[in-house]
Design an enzyme around this catalytic site. Structure first.
Site, short mmCIF file in Angstrom:
data_model
loop_
_atom_site.label_atom_id
_atom_site.label_comp_id
_atom_site.label_asym_id
_atom_site.label_seq_id
_atom_site.Cartn_x
_atom_site.Cartn_y
_atom_site.Cartn_z
CB CYS A 1 95.78 48.52 42.69
SG CYS A 1 94.36 47.40 42.74
CD GLU B 1 86.72 16.37 28.47
OE1 GLU B 1 86.35 15.41 29.14
OE2 GLU B 1 87.10 17.43 28.97
CD GLU C 1 97.34 45.23 43.55
OE1 GLU C 1 97.97 45.56 42.54
OE2 GLU C 1 96.24 44.62 43.51
CG HIS D 1 91.91 44.77 41.51
ND1 HIS D 1 92.50 45.51 40.50
CD2 HIS D 1 90.73 44.33 41.00
CE1 HIS D 1 91.72 45.51 39.44
NE2 HIS D 1 90.64 44.80 39.72
CG ASP E 1 82.62 9.50 24.34
OD1 ASP E 1 82.40 8.35 23.91
OD2 ASP E 1 83.71 10.07 24.23
CG LEU F 1 91.46 16.56 20.55
CD1 LEU F 1 91.67 15.14 21.07
CD2 LEU F 1 92.01 17.59 21.53
#
Length: 351
Positions: A89, A292, A55, A53, A210, A298
């Protein structure tokens, strides 16, 4: 209370944390800075899931470890207090006797959620929380949303013309460039996003019409997981999306099977398919998902309010007829010109 110096060092934490975009997930983006007598003596960030990590990397970068007992450690997210793939941590900070800890924001993840701060305070560390809090929360919006909503952070993305179309009227005379709306700079940015987000998704019609690759070619970085919706497995296996360049999930109604990098996932199309897909992506620890296209997919996410951010390009072009861009309501948070194309970014305020 904190001062401008604290904000300066926290800003550096945020800059470092961003270097983990695309590699740290499903872990959060975290940067850390260690300061002694007004001088940075160590810094680090979380580079990859399963590795050290931020830290730990910051502490290990300090050449004279004896200075840690007189230093302040800055970190944009609350230090962890639990054993995961790496030790806590918070325990390391206590072990190194670092007396002061400055934190950007708390971690809402159930295994942390204030426990790291509590552990540090119980060990007599002086803890300050909330320095550049909004910026720290925003940086890890994917991580927080993933754990709070039990689904990926969802980004809608499309390009539209000045007259509001996302595609031309399809006919036998269409060429591969007929529906190209924006420019090369916009394309490069999208490829950069592909290195930063976990997965990209298209519907059946977009995959067929596409023939997108959904891979990274105009930037350096790893490919995202590709997700395609193909109910009846009607798409040609020769499409780019089924090549060997990236792992691909194919959601369908017929079979579950793994063939090399292709994973066919059978779901029921009699229920809410988006919810089913998002549940599976959550189980696979896919933290962010970019939709996309096309318009049907969408609009399905928009109608169900299953989105967090929308990135809309407007190119310097007219189609006059074709497929209209989706209608949606969002809060504009950024506008950027990319040569002759405009990128607008929106937040969803309805969730």
């Amino acid at each position: 209370m904190w001062n401008k110096e604290d904000e300066k060092y926290m800003q550096r934490c945020l800059e470092l944390a961003q270097l983990g975009l695309g590699t740290a997930a499903p872990n959060p983006l975290v940067g850390s800075v260690i300061v002694h007598n007004g001088k940075i003596i160590g810094e680090g960030y979380h580079q990859k899931c399963g590795q050290a990590h931020a830290e730990v990397n910051a502490i290990n970068s300090v050449k004279d470890q004896s200075l840690l007992k007189e230093s302040t450690i800055y970190v944009n997210l609350e230090p962890c207090s639990h054993f995961g793939k790496t030790p806590p941590c918070a325990d390391l900070i206590i072990e190194k006797k670092i007396p002061k800890v400055v934190i950007g924001c708390m971690d809402s993840f159930a295994k942390v959620a204030g426990k790291g701060i509590e552990k540090l305070k119980n060990a007599k560390c002086y803890v300050t929380v909330g320095v550049l809090e909004k910026e720290s929360q925003d940086l890890n919006r994917r991580f927080f949303k993933f754990h709070e909503k039990k689904r990926p952070f969802i980004i809608l993305k499309w390009a539209q013309t000045l007259d509001g179309f996302i595609d031309v009227k399809r006919d036998i005379n269409i060429t591969p460039d007929s529906n190209w709306i924006t420019n090369n700079l916009s394309k490069m940015l999208v490829h950069k996003w592909r290195t930063e987000e976990s997965a990209f998704m298209v519907g059946t019609n977009t995959a067929r019409n596409d023939n997108p690759r959904l891979t990274v070619r105009d930037w350096n970085g790893r490919n995202p997981i590709r997700v395609v919706l193909d109910r009846n497995l009607s798409l040609s296996p020769n499409l780019h999306i089924f090549n060997s360049e990236a792992k691909t999930l194919i959601f369908n109604s017929l079979k579950s099977e793994i063939l090399n990098n292709l994973e066919f996932v059978k779901i029921s199309f009699d229920s809410n398919i988006l919810i089913s897909i998002l549940e599976i992506l959550y189980q696979k620890e896919i933290q962010s998902l970019v939709i996309e296209g096309g318009r049907i997919l969408l609009e399905s996410f928009i109608t169900q309010k299953l989105w967090d951010e929308a990135r809309v390009f407007t190119g310097n072009k007219y189609f006059y007829e074709g497929i209209k861009a989706p209608a949606f309501s969002g809060h504009l948070i950024a506008n950027t010109m990319l040569d002759d194309s405009l990128l607008a970014v929106y937040d969803n305020l309805d969730i």
